[in-house]
Design a protein around this motif. Structure first.
Motif, PDB file in Angstrom:
ATOM      1  N   UNK A   1       0.849  -1.217  -0.008  1.00  0.00           N
ATOM      2  CA  UNK A   1       0.081  -0.108   0.245  1.00  0.00           C
ATOM      3  C   UNK A   1       0.801   1.253  -0.047  1.00  0.00           C
ATOM      4  N   UNK A   2       1.843   1.304   0.932  1.00  0.00           N
ATOM      5  CA  UNK A   2       2.931   2.446   1.021  1.00  0.00           C
ATOM      6  C   UNK A   2       3.661   2.539  -0.410  1.00  0.00           C
ATOM      7  N   UNK A   3       3.567   1.399  -1.064  1.00  0.00           N
ATOM      8  CA  UNK A   3       4.471   1.561  -2.305  1.00  0.00           C
ATOM      9  C   UNK A   3       3.561   2.045  -3.377  1.00  0.00           C
ATOM     10  N   UNK A   4       2.566   1.857  -3.476  1.00  0.00           N
ATOM     11  CA  UNK A   4       1.594   2.459  -4.428  1.00  0.00           C
ATOM     12  C   UNK A   4       1.248   3.880  -4.125  1.00  0.00           C
ATOM     13  N   UNK A   5       1.050   4.265  -2.965  1.00  0.00           N
ATOM     14  CA  UNK A   5       1.086   5.758  -2.678  1.00  0.00           C
ATOM     15  C   UNK A   5       2.319   6.331  -3.052  1.00  0.00           C
TER      16      UNK A   5
ATOM     17  N   UNK B   1       4.107   5.524  -5.641  1.00  0.00           N
ATOM     18  CA  UNK B   1       4.211   5.876  -7.079  1.00  0.00           C
ATOM     19  C   UNK B   1       3.323   6.973  -7.470  1.00  0.00           C
ATOM     20  N   UNK B   2       2.313   7.067  -6.933  1.00  0.00           N
ATOM     21  CA  UNK B   2       1.208   8.255  -7.138  1.00  0.00           C
ATOM     22  C   UNK B   2       2.112   9.458  -6.771  1.00  0.00           C
ATOM     23  N   UNK B   3       2.977   9.590  -5.871  1.00  0.00           N
ATOM     24  CA  UNK B   3       3.245  10.916  -5.368  1.00  0.00           C
ATOM     25  C   UNK B   3       4.572  11.071  -6.608  1.00  0.00           C
TER      26      UNK B   3
ATOM     27  N   UNK C   1       2.958  12.346  -9.396  1.00  0.00           N
ATOM     28  CA  UNK C   1       2.517  13.972  -9.426  1.00  0.00           C
ATOM     29  C   UNK C   1       3.738  14.646  -9.462  1.00  0.00           C
ATOM     30  N   UNK C   2       4.734  14.364  -9.002  1.00  0.00           N
ATOM     31  CA  UNK C   2       6.006  15.089  -8.910  1.00  0.00           C
ATOM     32  C   UNK C   2       6.477  15.337 -10.419  1.00  0.00           C
ATOM     33  N   UNK C   3       6.250  14.141 -11.224  1.00  0.00           N
ATOM     34  CA  UNK C   3       6.777  14.162 -12.282  1.00  0.00           C
ATOM     35  C   UNK C   3       5.836  15.043 -13.337  1.00  0.00           C
ATOM     36  N   UNK C   4       4.514  15.282 -13.192  1.00  0.00           N
ATOM     37  CA  UNK C   4       3.788  15.901 -13.804  1.00  0.00           C
ATOM     38  C   UNK C   4       3.890  17.279 -13.608  1.00  0.00           C
ATOM     39  N   UNK C   5       4.336  17.650 -12.261  1.00  0.00           N
ATOM     40  CA  UNK C   5       4.453  19.031 -11.682  1.00  0.00           C
ATOM     41  C   UNK C   5       5.800  19.406 -12.215  1.00  0.00           C
ATOM     42  N   UNK C   6       6.810  18.701 -12.872  1.00  0.00           N
ATOM     43  CA  UNK C   6       7.946  19.066 -13.195  1.00  0.00           C
ATOM     44  C   UNK C   6       8.851  19.594 -12.057  1.00  0.00           C
ATOM     45  N   UNK C   7       8.808  18.890 -10.903  1.00  0.00           N
ATOM     46  CA  UNK C   7       9.667  19.294  -9.913  1.00  0.00           C
ATOM     47  C   UNK C   7      11.103  19.211 -10.209  1.00  0.00           C
ATOM     48  N   UNK C   8      11.774  19.667  -9.238  1.00  0.00           N
ATOM     49  CA  UNK C   8      13.078  19.639  -9.497  1.00  0.00           C
ATOM     50  C   UNK C   8      13.789  18.133  -9.761  1.00  0.00           C
TER      51      UNK C   8
ATOM     52  N   UNK D   1      12.796   8.978  -5.633  1.00  0.00           N
ATOM     53  CA  UNK D   1      12.856   7.613  -6.180  1.00  0.00           C
ATOM     54  C   UNK D   1      13.786   6.379  -5.540  1.00  0.00           C
ATOM     55  N   UNK D   2      15.234   7.303  -5.266  1.00  0.00           N
ATOM     56  CA  UNK D   2      16.070   6.483  -4.550  1.00  0.00           C
ATOM     57  C   UNK D   2      15.471   5.941  -3.230  1.00  0.00           C
ATOM     58  N   UNK D   3      14.821   6.943  -2.463  1.00  0.00           N
ATOM     59  CA  UNK D   3      14.279   6.457  -1.031  1.00  0.00           C
ATOM     60  C   UNK D   3      13.258   5.460  -1.280  1.00  0.00           C
ATOM     61  N   UNK D   4      12.331   5.589  -2.363  1.00  0.00           N
ATOM     62  CA  UNK D   4      11.278   4.569  -2.734  1.00  0.00           C
ATOM     63  C   UNK D   4      11.953   3.053  -2.867  1.00  0.00           C
ATOM     64  N   UNK D   5      12.924   3.019  -3.764  1.00  0.00           N
ATOM     65  CA  UNK D   5      13.512   1.917  -3.765  1.00  0.00           C
ATOM     66  C   UNK D   5      14.105   1.363  -2.474  1.00  0.00           C
ATOM     67  N   UNK D   6      14.846   1.823  -1.722  1.00  0.00           N
ATOM     68  CA  UNK D   6      15.352   1.677  -0.674  1.00  0.00           C
ATOM     69  C   UNK D   6      14.235   1.302   0.350  1.00  0.00           C
TER      70      UNK D   6
END
Length: 70
Positions: free
Chosen positions: A24-28, A30-32, A35-42, A50-55
């Protein structure tokens, strides 16, 4: 980083053993990320996230694996 990717490949192959709470956290996460990509964040912020997600996934897998070996 390559060794981490290799370990994650193992995690993905054994993904059905992952706890529901981590899934469930992993899916959340992914959505985050989407959203970051859509907003063209830094890009550095996206890469860190992404690295934190993988870790997070790897840590959860290793924790679960160590608990099951006892």
């Amino acid at each position: 980083i390559h060794s981490t990717w290799e370990r994650l490949a193992t995690v993905r192959k054994q993904g059905t053993t992952m706890k529901l709470s981590r899934m469930k956290l992993s899916i959340i996460e992914h959505y985050q990320l989407i959203e970051m990509l859509e907003k063209r964040e830094d890009p550095n912020k996206i890469e860190t996230f992404t690295r934190d997600h993988k870790m997070n996934t790897l840590k959860a897998f290793l924790e679960d694996k160590s608990k099951n070996q006892i």
